[in-house]
Motif scaffolding. Structure first.
Motif, short mmCIF file in Angstrom:
data_model
loop_
_atom_site.label_atom_id
_atom_site.label_comp_id
_atom_site.label_asym_id
_atom_site.label_seq_id
_atom_site.Cartn_x
_atom_site.Cartn_y
_atom_site.Cartn_z
N LEU A 162 5.21 -3.14 -7.89
CA LEU A 162 4.78 -4.00 -6.87
C LEU A 162 5.69 -4.90 -6.39
O LEU A 162 5.69 -5.47 -5.36
N LEU A 163 6.59 -5.31 -7.19
CA LEU A 163 7.70 -6.32 -6.92
C LEU A 163 8.64 -5.90 -5.99
O LEU A 163 9.03 -6.63 -4.93
N GLU A 164 9.19 -4.65 -6.28
CA GLU A 164 9.93 -4.03 -5.16
C GLU A 164 9.20 -3.62 -3.90
O GLU A 164 9.84 -4.18 -2.88
N ALA A 165 8.03 -3.55 -3.73
CA ALA A 165 7.03 -3.32 -2.68
C ALA A 165 6.94 -5.08 -1.82
O ALA A 165 7.19 -4.67 -0.83
N PHE A 166 6.77 -5.72 -2.75
CA PHE A 166 6.46 -7.02 -2.11
C PHE A 166 7.95 -7.62 -1.52
O PHE A 166 8.09 -8.19 -0.42
N ALA A 167 9.11 -7.37 -2.19
CA ALA A 167 10.40 -7.70 -1.72
C ALA A 167 10.77 -7.16 -0.29
O ALA A 167 11.06 -7.57 0.58
N ALA A 168 10.42 -5.65 -0.37
CA ALA A 168 10.58 -4.94 0.79
C ALA A 168 9.81 -5.46 2.16
O ALA A 168 10.03 -5.56 3.25
N HIS A 194 18.41 -6.53 -3.17
CA HIS A 194 19.35 -5.44 -3.71
C HIS A 194 20.48 -5.93 -4.53
O HIS A 194 20.57 -5.65 -5.61
N SER A 195 20.96 -7.03 -4.34
CA SER A 195 22.26 -7.60 -5.04
C SER A 195 21.59 -8.20 -6.30
O SER A 195 22.11 -8.50 -7.40
N SER A 196 20.42 -8.77 -6.30
CA SER A 196 19.65 -9.33 -7.39
C SER A 196 19.02 -8.42 -8.35
O SER A 196 18.77 -8.83 -9.51
N GLY A 197 18.93 -7.17 -8.35
CA GLY A 197 18.56 -6.00 -9.05
C GLY A 197 17.03 -5.76 -8.85
O GLY A 197 16.43 -4.81 -9.41
N LEU A 198 16.59 -6.62 -7.75
CA LEU A 198 15.17 -6.34 -7.71
C LEU A 198 14.68 -5.13 -6.76
O LEU A 198 13.74 -4.60 -7.11
N ALA A 205 0.74 -1.17 0.06
CA ALA A 205 0.07 0.08 -0.09
C ALA A 205 0.94 1.16 -0.02
O ALA A 205 0.61 2.08 -0.80
N LEU A 206 1.89 1.26 0.86
CA LEU A 206 2.63 2.44 0.86
C LEU A 206 3.79 2.64 -0.11
O LEU A 206 3.77 3.72 -0.72
N LEU A 207 4.37 1.62 -0.37
CA LEU A 207 5.66 1.86 -1.45
C LEU A 207 4.94 2.08 -2.82
O LEU A 207 5.69 2.54 -3.79
N SER A 208 4.06 1.05 -3.14
CA SER A 208 3.50 1.14 -4.51
C SER A 208 2.49 2.13 -4.79
O SER A 208 2.51 2.91 -5.75
N SER A 209 1.63 2.47 -3.93
CA SER A 209 0.36 3.36 -4.13
C SER A 209 1.09 4.93 -3.77
O SER A 209 0.61 5.85 -4.44
N CYS A 210 1.81 4.94 -2.46
CA CYS A 210 2.29 6.35 -2.16
C CYS A 210 3.40 6.82 -2.58
O CYS A 210 3.65 8.00 -3.35
N PHE A 211 4.73 5.95 -2.93
CA PHE A 211 5.93 6.21 -3.21
C PHE A 211 6.17 6.03 -4.52
O PHE A 211 7.21 6.37 -5.17
N GLY A 212 5.25 5.39 -5.29
CA GLY A 212 5.45 4.90 -6.65
C GLY A 212 6.24 3.95 -7.10
O GLY A 212 7.05 3.85 -8.25
N TYR A 213 6.93 2.95 -6.05
CA TYR A 213 7.91 2.01 -6.55
C TYR A 213 6.71 0.65 -7.12
O TYR A 213 5.71 0.71 -7.06
N ASP A 249 11.18 -10.13 -13.38
CA ASP A 249 11.19 -8.98 -13.53
C ASP A 249 11.87 -8.40 -14.89
O ASP A 249 11.40 -7.53 -15.40
N ARG A 250 12.86 -8.76 -15.09
CA ARG A 250 13.74 -8.37 -16.13
C ARG A 250 13.44 -8.89 -17.44
O ARG A 250 13.89 -8.74 -18.37
N GLY A 251 12.48 -9.97 -17.41
CA GLY A 251 12.04 -10.66 -18.65
C GLY A 251 13.20 -11.56 -19.27
O GLY A 251 12.95 -11.81 -20.49
N ALA A 252 14.02 -12.25 -18.33
CA ALA A 252 15.03 -12.85 -18.97
C ALA A 252 15.08 -14.16 -18.18
O ALA A 252 16.13 -14.78 -18.19
N ALA A 253 14.06 -14.81 -17.82
CA ALA A 253 13.76 -15.84 -17.09
C ALA A 253 13.09 -17.09 -17.50
O ALA A 253 12.25 -17.88 -16.77
#
Length: 488
Positions: free
Chosen positions: A125-131, A443-447, A115-123, A182-186
């Motif tokens: 969904l995958l970033e918000a889920f990982a966080a 962070h190290s995986s680029g997500l 709710a916060l990271l995706s809807s309010c801060f604009g990141y 997320d990178r479309g390479a998997a």
């Protein structure tokens, strides 16, 4: 020139002074912080930041790596000791409550992060889920330091924290695959995504199911040879007995930690189950024969106690060396200088406050369990029926059977459960080792980009600081209510 052995040389005086001062000051600042705030863990974490790479850089990099290994060994010892001292009947009787509390502690942080990271801060969904996955874990070291597992509320707390960490590590195993998707390479890796997610879960469930069966039907019978009228006669001196039991503890810890590591589950889960198993083995059923009188169960468990041996042999090293090194290693893993950009600061503080509230919600199931469920019992139904009909209780019940009104019972149960629920929620606030691990993997995986990673670090840091301080303040004010009554 190659050497067949490591050349022994006298360490420089500067290195000896740095290491000795670091170990000594860890215990000094802990004692001072415990006296002032009942939060010695915070002081150890801050001292690790000062001595480590983030600020002072006093410790060499290879020393940091060594202390990291020793610190994690200290964490394993803390968790293993928690398993040894856990009251098994209390654990089993409250397992359903622990599972509900753990699921609450996982679901609420992830939902609020989305709710916060995706809807309010604009990141994304995958970033918000990982966080959110990084913030759903609980610092086991801080949790076990907050309250031992001898009490009912302590047992619920530890088992819920263990489940949270297992779920967090399962999600950590998923993060590289999610980053690749997320990178479309998997496209070639996507078929393995289900197995990547299922393997840690299956291994944890299988260990949880098979361990009681193996302990009951295979381990307990060989252990029964110790049952005799003079238990210490088979051990020799106390030192011999401690040596044997110490070897058994090390073998058990290794036996449970190895499969959990290689199947992607939590090594901490293996350490906790190992402690539970050894705690179960010492409580042998008492047997009396014509020649041998029955041995009191308490006396027998006391003679066979792994917990007492642990307290004599390993606990001092854990308390003064390994444990402090663990919390200090968390301190020098935090990128302190990168945290002070204005946009990162205010967003990190907002995110930390939200994650604190997310873990406070873990106490809600305990209130529901304490207040509402008893009304479904026969006694509770009787009270509710009596409240609906007007009867002269002096004619129906004698003075010895007088029952309080439903409203009085509700107030009593609420007053008993609120301090324990507050303690449970506040003690689960501290994150720590698993949260940093999941955030670092993302962070190290680029997500996770740099900003989201720093927000996670802010939230983990502030929650880890707030948890012990809150627990200390609560215990000073309501400690007697927390560790007494129905949750003792």
């Amino acid at each position: 020139m190659s050497h067949s052995a490591y050349p022994y040389t006298q360490p420089p005086l500067q290195q000896l002074l740095v290491v000795s001062s670091f170990l000594y000051l860890l215990n000094v600042v802990r004692a001072l912080a415990d006296y002032a705030l009942n939060a010695g863990l915070i002081a150890e974490l801050l001292l690790g930041t000062v001595y480590g790479t983030p600020l002072g850089g006093i410790l060499l990099e290879q020393w940091e790596a060594t202390f990291n290994v020793l610190g994690y060994l200290g964490l394993l010892c803390i968790v293993f000791e928690g398993g040894l001292s856990t009251n098994l009947p209390v654990l089993l009787s409250n397992l359903s409550l622990s599972c509900v509390c753990a699921l609450t502690g996982v679901a609420v942080p992830i939902v609020l992060s989305l709710a916060l990271l995706s809807s309010c801060f604009g990141y994304s969904l995958l970033e918000a889920f990982a966080a959110g996955a990084a913030l759903c874990s609980t610092s086991l070291g801080t949790t076990l330091a907050a309250l031992g597992s001898h009490t009912r509320i302590g047992t619920v707390l530890i088992s819920a924290a263990i489940i949270d960490d297992v779920v967090g590590l399962v999600i950590a195993a998923l993060i590289p695959a999610l980053a690749a998707l997320d990178r479309g390479a998997a496209s070639s890796r996507s078929p393995n995504l289900a197995w990547t997610a299922a393997r840690p879960v299956l291994s944890s469930v299988l260990i949880a199911i098979l361990t009681p069966l193996v302990a009951r039907f295979f381990l307990r019978k060989p252990w029964g040879w110790l049952r005799t009228d003079d238990i210490t006669a088979k051990w020799g001196t106390e030192a011999h007995a401690d040596a044997v039991k110490l070897a058994v503890m090390m073998l058990g810890l290794s036996a449970f930690s190895t499969p959990t590591y290689y199947t992607g589950s939590s090594v901490l889960f293996g350490a906790y189950v190992a402690g539970l198993t050894l705690s179960y083995l010492i409580h042998l059923p008492s047997v009396a024969t014509e020649c041998t009188p029955e041995i009191p169960p308490f006396a027998q468990a006391k003679e066979l106690s792994f917990e007492d041996t642990y307290a004599r042999t390993i606990a001092p090293v854990q308390q003064y060396v390994l444990g402090p090194l663990f919390f200090a290693s968390i301190g020098y893993a935090i990128p302190s200088l990168s945290l002070w950009r204005p946009s990162v600061i205010w967003r990190g503080i907002v995110y930390a406050l939200l994650m604190c509230m997310a873990k406070l919600a873990v106490g809600i199931p305990l209130i529901i369990y304490s207040v509402l469920l008893p009304t479904l019992s026969p006694r509770g139904i009787l009270l509710r029926v009596r409240s609906l009909i007007c009867v002269d209780t002096s004619r129906t019940f004698d003075s010895s059977n007088t029952l309080p009104s439903p409203r009085q019972c509700l107030r009593t149960r609420l007053a008993e459960s609120l301090p324990a629920a507050a303690f449970l929620g506040i003690a689960m606030v501290a994150r720590g080792e698993i949260g940093l691990l999941v955030a670092q993997i993302g962070h190290s995986s680029g997500l996770l980009d740099d900003d989201v990673f720093l927000l996670c670090v802010w939230a983990i840091l502030l929650c880890t600081l707030a948890g012990p301080v809150g627990v200390g303040a609560l215990m000073r004010r309501y400690g007697g209510s927390v560790v007494s009554g129905k949750w003792a």
